[in-house]
Design an enzyme around this catalytic site. Structure first.
Site, mmCIF file in Angstrom:
data_model
loop_
_atom_site.group_PDB
_atom_site.id
_atom_site.type_symbol
_atom_site.label_atom_id
_atom_site.label_comp_id
_atom_site.label_asym_id
_atom_site.label_seq_id
_atom_site.Cartn_x
_atom_site.Cartn_y
_atom_site.Cartn_z
ATOM 1 N N PRO A 298 0.799 -1.399 -0.127
ATOM 2 C CA PRO A 298 0.174 0.045 -0.057
ATOM 3 C C PRO A 298 0.917 1.234 -0.206
ATOM 4 O O PRO A 298 0.315 2.430 -0.408
ATOM 5 C CB PRO A 298 -0.924 -0.033 1.190
ATOM 6 C CG PRO A 298 -0.462 -1.398 1.927
ATOM 7 C CD PRO A 298 0.699 -2.084 0.952
ATOM 8 N N ASP B 272 -10.791 -0.930 -24.120
ATOM 9 C CA ASP B 272 -10.931 -1.001 -22.761
ATOM 10 C C ASP B 272 -11.114 0.254 -22.020
ATOM 11 O O ASP B 272 -10.663 1.267 -22.654
ATOM 12 C CB ASP B 272 -9.641 -1.709 -22.038
ATOM 13 C CG ASP B 272 -9.376 -3.174 -22.260
ATOM 14 O OD1 ASP B 272 -10.670 -3.779 -22.601
ATOM 15 O OD2 ASP B 272 -8.351 -3.975 -21.959
ATOM 16 N N ARG C 160 -3.308 -10.147 -20.237
ATOM 17 C CA ARG C 160 -4.362 -9.936 -21.148
ATOM 18 C C ARG C 160 -3.720 -8.929 -22.358
ATOM 19 O O ARG C 160 -4.133 -8.896 -23.330
ATOM 20 C CB ARG C 160 -5.578 -9.450 -20.564
ATOM 21 C CG ARG C 160 -5.619 -8.001 -19.878
ATOM 22 C CD ARG C 160 -6.919 -7.708 -18.941
ATOM 23 N NE ARG C 160 -7.996 -7.794 -19.944
ATOM 24 C CZ ARG C 160 -8.382 -6.643 -20.674
ATOM 25 N NH1 ARG C 160 -7.425 -5.400 -20.436
ATOM 26 N NH2 ARG C 160 -9.104 -6.491 -21.260
ATOM 27 N N GLU D 182 3.621 -7.107 8.911
ATOM 28 C CA GLU D 182 3.512 -5.609 8.974
ATOM 29 C C GLU D 182 4.398 -5.079 7.754
ATOM 30 O O GLU D 182 4.196 -3.945 7.264
ATOM 31 C CB GLU D 182 4.252 -4.986 10.217
ATOM 32 C CG GLU D 182 3.472 -5.133 11.312
ATOM 33 C CD GLU D 182 1.917 -4.458 11.299
ATOM 34 O OE1 GLU D 182 1.938 -3.338 10.941
ATOM 35 O OE2 GLU D 182 0.965 -5.321 11.230
HETATM 36 N N1 ADE Z 1 -0.500 -5.324 0.156
HETATM 37 C C1 ADE Z 1 -1.540 -4.705 0.959
HETATM 38 N N2 ADE Z 1 -2.419 -4.116 0.498
HETATM 39 C C2 ADE Z 1 -1.840 -3.630 -0.617
HETATM 40 C C3 ADE Z 1 -2.393 -2.630 -1.854
HETATM 41 N N3 ADE Z 1 -3.455 -2.046 -1.506
HETATM 42 N N4 ADE Z 1 -1.645 -2.618 -3.078
HETATM 43 C C4 ADE Z 1 -0.681 -3.553 -3.169
HETATM 44 N N5 ADE Z 1 -0.194 -4.479 -2.083
HETATM 45 C C5 ADE Z 1 -0.782 -4.373 -1.141
#
Ligand code: ADE
Length: 255
Positions: free
Chosen positions: A89, A169, A154, A116
């Site tokens: 994230p 797309d 794809r 974590e």
């Molecule tokens: N690992 C945990 N959450 C994630 C996300 N939103 N994007 C990529 N990898 C992740």
């Protein structure tokens, strides 16, 4: 294209990639997937892959060495240079433009974290790019890796049949896709827009472009702002807006 998955659950990603277009891309040898489990590179009876974070706090951090050895084993399995992506994230948000860039590479190694996170020194030493699939937190990188594998698979030449052309797309061309309809023409839920039944290809293309622009304006104005619209597109969007503001926002086909 070759994609190596470094994960405590590599079969998770393989399962996601076993069906549909991605499964077919593998059958057609356009994509080969390989899993590498850091636990296989962890020493001792416990095969430990994580430890407590320095500085305290909750959760566990993935150890450098099992991940390092798994990544190096993946690199050594093929002579082509590998671009290493860590799914997190904290990464840059994945876009279709980035997917196109990655799909053109010969090799990817996708690193999936759990707990974590991963010791920062491993990321600095081994990772070329950190990517996020959206502003939410998953319990690991595997689903994100599966998303990325699907999106790049794809786009491999020959993965889609003609009827599935990727050019139409959403996001290709910077706008969302237009609405689609199939039989029956009349249904209790509504009627197919007349223009799509007209056989007038120029009118159909105009209507589709207007719907794409209009939807993007309504749902994702951030995308539309990024795009320098031409005169014809501006006129189409004006028509859409006028219709929308008149309260005629149902796709009724008499555009
Ligand atoms: N690992 C945990 N959450 C994630 C996300 N939103 N994007 C990529 N990898 C992740």
């Amino acid at each position: 294209m070759r994609v190596d998955i470094v994960s405590l659950f590599p079969e998770f990603v393989a399962q996601c990639a076993a069906f549909g277009v991605v499964g077919r891309a593998q059958e057609r040898a356009l994509l080969s997937l390989h899993g590498w489990n850091p636990r296989d590179y962890a020493p001792g009876n416990y095969r430990r892959v994580d430890d407590r974070p320095f500085g305290g706090g909750p959760g566990m951090v993935m150890l450098i060495d099992p991940l390092h050895d798994a990544i190096e084993a993946a690199r050594a399995a093929d002579p082509a240079d590998a671009h290493v992506v860590y799914l997190t994230p904290q990464g840059t948000r994945l876009t279709q433009a980035k997917v196109r860039e990655l799909a053109a590479l010969p090799r990817l190694i996708l690193l999936c974290g759990r707990y974590e996170g991963v010791d920062e020194r491993l990321i600095e030493a081994e990772v070329d790019e950190e990517l996020s699939i959206g502003d939410y937190v998953l319990s690991g990188g595997e689903l994100a890796a599966a998303v990325l594998v699907d999106a790049v698979a794809r786009l491999q030449e020959g993965a889609l049949n003609d009827a599935e052309s990727a050019l139409q797309d959403s996001f290709e061309g910077g706008v969302l896709d237009c609405p689609h309809y199939t039989r029956p023409v009349e249904h209790a839920l509504g009627k197919v827009p007349d223009v799509l039944l007209s056989g007038n290809h120029a009118q159909i293309a105009r209507w589709r472009r207007m719907e794409s622009l209009g939807r993007t304006w309504l749902r994702r104005p951030d995308l539309l702002d990024e795009q320098g619209l031409g005169k014809a597109d501006r006129a189409l969007l004006e028509d859409f807006r006028a219709r929308y503001l008149r309260g005629l926002d149902e796709p009724d086909g008499d555009a």
